[in-house]
Design an enzyme around this catalytic site. Structure first.
Site, PDB file in Angstrom:
ATOM      1  N   GLY A 148       0.811  -1.217   0.000  1.00 19.70           N
ATOM      2  CA  GLY A 148       0.000   0.000   0.000  1.00 19.70           C
ATOM      3  C   GLY A 148       0.841   1.262   0.000  1.00 19.70           C
ATOM      4  O   GLY A 148       1.743   1.440  -0.809  1.00 19.70           O
ATOM      5  N   GLY A 149       0.525   2.146   0.945  1.00 17.72           N
ATOM      6  CA  GLY A 149       1.228   3.428   1.019  1.00 17.72           C
ATOM      7  C   GLY A 149       2.725   3.266   1.177  1.00 17.72           C
ATOM      8  O   GLY A 149       3.500   4.147   0.772  1.00 17.72           O
TER       9      GLY A 149
ATOM     10  N   GLY B 206      17.211   8.604 -35.575  1.00 20.35           N
ATOM     11  CA  GLY B 206      16.781   9.485 -34.491  1.00 20.35           C
ATOM     12  C   GLY B 206      17.588   9.259 -33.228  1.00 20.35           C
ATOM     13  O   GLY B 206      17.783  10.174 -32.419  1.00 20.35           O
ATOM     14  N   ALA B 207      18.080   8.037 -33.079  1.00 18.80           N
ATOM     15  CA  ALA B 207      18.839   7.726 -31.867  1.00 18.80           C
ATOM     16  C   ALA B 207      20.135   8.538 -31.821  1.00 18.80           C
ATOM     17  O   ALA B 207      20.640   8.862 -30.746  1.00 18.80           O
ATOM     18  CB  ALA B 207      19.133   6.235 -31.795  1.00 18.80           C
TER      19      ALA B 207
END
Ligand code: HXC
Length: 513
Positions: A169-170, A403-404
């Protein structure tokens, strides 16, 4: 004994026992240290100053007023690690499973507030069953108070979380906001809800280890940056990690003494194979370039096609981002882009210069990657490099395709110095693929299409499969022999030491999350 002294002594003794001897024994049987043993091991001997030892919860529901433990399940305070100030909280599983009550949260918030004011790291040793179930919304509020401070502290002081028990949980969301999370193999778990709730809600049967053990989070989810065999080695790892990072965002990481020598490393000359399709281990380049045994890898088993970590160059801390040709040919994909981007942002926030070692054939194509959002995730890495103002240097060892090339700390997005080895190939794509596309008709119409294709491939390679075109444009500052890399980098980082960039005023950018 003086009665006042005795009263204090008795209470301190009781506080130090947390949930009692039986529960401490249980903790040891599970091969876990107690909250206090962990603190003692982490901090310099005798340096720990505890705060709020006698705080206890204020709950009266479910007969809780009869179950009061000094400290309320968390040991907090400050001390030093290698003589550097740190704030620490260590959750005590022997008290209500280390669960977080309103007062438990107040103790943590108190040391976080001090750490932010003073400018020193916060280390959380987490061993907690989450929100204290008997307290309801007050414990939820306590968590939110911590989360809020985690965010205010982010980029101001380093925050490190060690997960040293079952955290639910938290108890997992605060670590998720901090800079680094470390898990202990076999004794720590992280999940939003445990296997029982999973079974009820989704009918899925899964063990704690499969759902949220160290191996799951180090290989599948990437939630943990480091894993360690046990509490003792985990604590050693935290100390090593801290040695590379500064106290806060106004300072620089500490230097180690270093005497500059010749710095030629001939072993770097033979690493890149002449066959451009053959893999090699980029970690050998890292080892050959950096100070001996100084590389401290982060996220080792996650997205192995990119390697990240801290190292030292002439005694100074640097962050390394390197494509790994040994894994998926070093391609950029969703996971490696996220991994690299977060690390770049940490280094930039805390004044740690960046070294990029580049050998990348491009972004990974295909439906899996597109549907998982390679566009937005690849953009994270592009964004992170583009906004970084720390000294940034790139060495292209072999491929810098498509693009790399732009993304991996190119000159165009603000890198300060870009070197290339003679084996570098800087092009839109590999020669074979390029020839197939741009000479499609010529190849098809040729008497011997295979031979034509090979001819055209060679022609393209001759034009682009080298670093000289990029160097002619100044996109590469210098073409260097591998053996000179270390020497060049030491000089270039020293030259960049006083780099300053003033960005236009804005609230914050909008990184594609
Ligand atoms: C109060 C708790 C507790 C909790 C454990 N204990 N979790 N007490 N609140 N959340 C107590 C137990 O009653 C027990 O008390 C002792 O701690 C040890 O627990 P065991 O179950 O015996 O230990 P173990 O078998 O090791 O199991 C550990 C565990 C399990 C996996 C953590 O206790 C568990 O599942 N706890 C509940 C987890 C949970 O659902 N938490 C709430 C999450 S919701 P005694 O007296 O016997 O020593 C949440 C919301 C925040 O956190 C969301 C924010 C975004």
């Amino acid at each position: 004994m003086d009665p006042n002294k005795k009263k204090l002594f008795n209470r301190q003794t009781e506080a130090k026992l947390g949930g009692g001897i039986k529960r401490i024994e249980k903790q040891h049987q599970k091969k876990k240290l107690t909250a206090r043993e962990r603190v003692e091991l982490l901090l310099d001997e005798g340096s720990f100053e505890e705060m709020d030892m006698f705080v206890s919860h204020r709950t009266t529901d479910f007969g809780m007023e009869k179950q009061l433990f000094f400290g309320d399940g968390v040991v907090t305070g400050y001390g030093t690690i290698n003589n550097r100030l740190v704030y620490i909280f260590s959750q005590d599983f022997t008290v209500f499973g280390g669960s977080l009550s309103e007062t438990h949260a107040e103790k943590i918030c108190k040391i976080m507030d001090l750490a932010i004011k003073v400018g020193a790291p916060v280390i959380g040793l987490n061993d907690s069953g989450g929100a204290r179930i008997q307290e309801g919304v007050r414990s939820l509020g306590g968590y939110a108070d911590i989360f809020y401070r985690n965010v205010q502290a982010s980029g101001v002081i380093p925050q490190i979380s060690a997960i040293m028990g079952p955290c639910a949980g938290g108890a997992v969301y605060s670590p998720a906001i901090t800079d680094f999370t470390l898990m202990i193999e076999d004794t720590s778990y992280m999940f939003v809800t445990g296997p029982n709730v999973v079974k009820t809600v989704t009918n899925e049967e899964v063990t704690s280890e499969e759902l949220g053990g160290a191996s799951t989070h180090s290989t599948k989810s990437g939630v943990t940056h480091l894993t360690s065999a046990n509490d003792v080695t985990g604590i050693q790892d935290i100390k090593i990690l801290l040695s590379y990072i500064p106290q806060n965002n106004q300072e620089k990481a500490p230097d180690l003494p270093y005497k500059i020598g010749e710095e030629i490393r001939s072993e770097l000359d033979g690493i890149v194979p002449s066959d451009t399709h053959k893999p090699y281990d980029i970690k050998k380049v890292i080892e050959g370039t950096c100070d001996k045994d100084s590389f401290f890898e982060i996220h080792k088993e996650y997205a192995e096609n990119i390697v990240i970590g801290f190292a030292r160059l002439a005694g100074k801390s640097i962050g390394i981002v390197a494509n790994q040709p040994m894994s998926l040919a070093g391609v950029l994909d969703v996971d490696s882009s996220k991994k690299g981007a977060r690390f770049v942002r940490f280094c930039d926030a805390f004044n740690i210069p960046l070294l990029v070692l580049e050998d990348v054939p491009g972004f990974l194509p295909g439906t899996d990657q597109e549907w998982r959002g390679i566009i937005i995730n690849g953009a994270k890495l592009l964004y992170a490099f583009s906004e970084a103002t720390v000294p940034r240097i790139t060495v292209i060892t072999r491929k810098a395709y498509g693009g790399a090339y732009d993304v991996m700390n190119s000159k165009h997005i603000g890198a300060d110095m870009n070197f290339a080895w003679p084996t570098a190939e800087i092009a839109v794509m590999g020669a074979k693929g390029a020839a197939e596309i741009i000479f499609k008709n010529e190849i098809k119409e040729a008497k011997d299409p295979k031979k034509k294709w090979e001819e055209k491939e060679a022609e393209y390679a001759d034009k682009f499969a080298h670093p000289y075109r990029a160097a002619r444009r100044g996109f590469i500052d210098e073409i260097i022999l591998p053996k000179n890399t270390r020497r060049k980098l030491i000089k270039a980082f020293a030259m960049l030491e006083n780099k300053k960039i003033n960005r236009p005023k804005r609230k914050h950018g909008n990184i594609p999350l």
